[in-house]
Design an enzyme around this catalytic site. Structure first.
Site, mmCIF file in Angstrom:
data_model
loop_
_atom_site.group_PDB
_atom_site.id
_atom_site.type_symbol
_atom_site.label_atom_id
_atom_site.label_comp_id
_atom_site.label_asym_id
_atom_site.label_seq_id
_atom_site.Cartn_x
_atom_site.Cartn_y
_atom_site.Cartn_z
ATOM 1 N N ASP A 20 0.838 -1.213 0.000
ATOM 2 C CA ASP A 20 0.000 0.000 0.000
ATOM 3 C C ASP A 20 0.872 1.261 0.000
ATOM 4 O O ASP A 20 1.845 1.341 0.756
ATOM 5 C CB ASP A 20 -0.898 0.022 1.245
ATOM 6 C CG ASP A 20 -1.795 -1.209 1.350
ATOM 7 O OD1 ASP A 20 -1.441 -2.259 0.800
ATOM 8 O OD2 ASP A 20 -2.844 -1.102 2.005
ATOM 9 N N HIS A 22 -0.628 4.724 -0.218
ATOM 10 C CA HIS A 22 -1.370 5.745 0.548
ATOM 11 C C HIS A 22 -0.779 7.155 0.458
ATOM 12 O O HIS A 22 -0.470 7.795 1.472
ATOM 13 C CB HIS A 22 -1.475 5.334 2.024
ATOM 14 C CG HIS A 22 -2.521 4.298 2.294
ATOM 15 N ND1 HIS A 22 -3.836 4.439 1.887
ATOM 16 C CD2 HIS A 22 -2.464 3.101 2.934
ATOM 17 C CE1 HIS A 22 -4.532 3.377 2.267
ATOM 18 N NE2 HIS A 22 -3.729 2.546 2.895
ATOM 19 N N ASP A 49 -4.576 0.756 -2.960
ATOM 20 C CA ASP A 49 -4.548 1.788 -1.916
ATOM 21 C C ASP A 49 -3.424 2.787 -2.213
ATOM 22 O O ASP A 49 -2.482 2.976 -1.434
ATOM 23 C CB ASP A 49 -4.412 1.192 -0.499
ATOM 24 C CG ASP A 49 -5.764 0.754 0.060
ATOM 25 O OD1 ASP A 49 -6.769 0.830 -0.678
ATOM 26 O OD2 ASP A 49 -5.820 0.346 1.237
ATOM 27 N N ASN A 75 -9.363 -0.961 -1.428
ATOM 28 C CA ASN A 75 -10.618 -0.453 -0.856
ATOM 29 C C ASN A 75 -10.660 1.071 -0.837
ATOM 30 O O ASN A 75 -11.729 1.670 -0.936
ATOM 31 C CB ASN A 75 -10.858 -1.035 0.542
ATOM 32 C CG ASN A 75 -9.739 -0.750 1.509
ATOM 33 O OD1 ASN A 75 -8.584 -1.070 1.235
ATOM 34 N ND2 ASN A 75 -10.054 -0.131 2.638
ATOM 35 N N HIS A 76 -9.499 1.717 -0.747
ATOM 36 C CA HIS A 76 -9.521 3.188 -0.742
ATOM 37 C C HIS A 76 -9.864 3.754 -2.129
ATOM 38 O O HIS A 76 -10.420 4.846 -2.211
ATOM 39 C CB HIS A 76 -8.201 3.748 -0.205
ATOM 40 C CG HIS A 76 -8.140 3.653 1.289
ATOM 41 N ND1 HIS A 76 -8.441 4.703 2.126
ATOM 42 C CD2 HIS A 76 -7.872 2.596 2.093
ATOM 43 C CE1 HIS A 76 -8.338 4.306 3.387
ATOM 44 N NE2 HIS A 76 -7.981 3.033 3.388
ATOM 45 N N HIS A 192 -3.036 -4.406 2.228
ATOM 46 C CA HIS A 192 -4.237 -4.073 3.003
ATOM 47 C C HIS A 192 -4.064 -4.112 4.514
ATOM 48 O O HIS A 192 -4.588 -3.269 5.214
ATOM 49 C CB HIS A 192 -5.411 -4.972 2.580
ATOM 50 C CG HIS A 192 -6.716 -4.606 3.206
ATOM 51 N ND1 HIS A 192 -7.251 -3.333 3.092
ATOM 52 C CD2 HIS A 192 -7.615 -5.328 3.950
ATOM 53 C CE1 HIS A 192 -8.421 -3.300 3.744
ATOM 54 N NE2 HIS A 192 -8.651 -4.481 4.267
HETATM 55 MN MN LIG Z 1 -6.634 -1.381 2.117
#
Ligand SMILES: [Mn+2]
Length: 230
Positions: A20, A22, A49, A75-76, A192
């Site tokens: 991820d 982010h 993500d 999911n983001h 995740h």
């Molecule tokens: Mn995630």
């Protein structure tokens, strides 16, 4: 929009997967530099993500435009879709807490622009390597076999919202320490769940070592399945 993508063997350079991101593309760049990443021949595959939490979520679209960078949908990324669809399941307060402020505070036309690009990402992808196929999905593979995942995402099996959720949200394999693995593929790489170190369960590799937080970015070279720690 293809929910599943296949990548042919890279005969010229190396392939890497990263956990991820982010919104921390600057940190990612430093790790790539340390790994000697050569964007003329190498490729980087992200478990998704890309956005939220960090300071550079907007850069996700620039990165996705690079011919050597590919990602599955986390999911983001799904949250942007849910928000614009007015999905009652989405808790906007939670979304902001999870780092979605950059998106929520963007003007509507920017939101639509981001969401359109992030909505096109495949749910899973696979990469040919000299030692077999390596699969990527954000959170978890819902099936015991990669062939079933492929059939499902290519629309050959009946759609099921409970299955759809597993791809991007499930922490079940880690929670239950399920090491049964996924058949028909050399390895499956997921993110995740932030971990202090990468963790392998069967042939499923969990590589979100929280480079976006207090941890470090883990790169995996796909041909060798060797870790390059950032
Ligand atoms: Mn995630």
């Amino acid at each position: 929009m293809a929910r599943f993508k296949h990548f042919k063997l890279n005969t010229r350079g190396r392939d890497f997967a990263v956990g991820d991101i982010h919104g921390h593309f600057q940190r990612l760049e430093q790790v790539l530099q340390r790994a000697g990443f050569d964007s003329r021949v190498d490729r980087l595959f992200s478990v998704g993500d890309l956005v939220d939490r960090g300071p550079q979520s907007e850069l996700a679209l620039d990165w996705l435009a690079k011919p050597w960078f590919h990602a599955v949908q986390g999911n983001h990324e799904v949250l942007t879709q849910q928000y614009l669809a007015g999905d009652p399941q989405l808790d906007v307060f939670d979304y902001r807490i999870s780092g979605g402020g950059w998106f929520l505070d963007s003007p509507p036309e920017r939101q639509r622009h981001y969401a359109a690009a992030l909505g096109q990402l495949p749910v899973a992808l696979e990469v040919e390597t000299r030692r077999g196929l390596v699969g990527l999905v954000h959170a978890n593979c819902p099936f015991p076999s990669w062939a079933t995942l492929r059939d499902y995402l290519q629309g050959k099996l009946a759609p099921d919202p409970a299955i759809d959720e597993v791809f991007q949200w499930s922490r079940e394999r880690l929670k239950t320490k399920n090491d049964a693995g996924v058949q028909g593929v050399r390895a499956v790489i997921v993110g995740h769940t932030p971990l202090r170190r990468p963790r392998r369960l069967g042939n499923v590799w969990h590589i979100d070592t929280a480079g976006w937080s207090e941890g470090y970015f883990t790169l995996v070279e796909l041909a060798t399945m060797r870790f390059v720690a950032g």
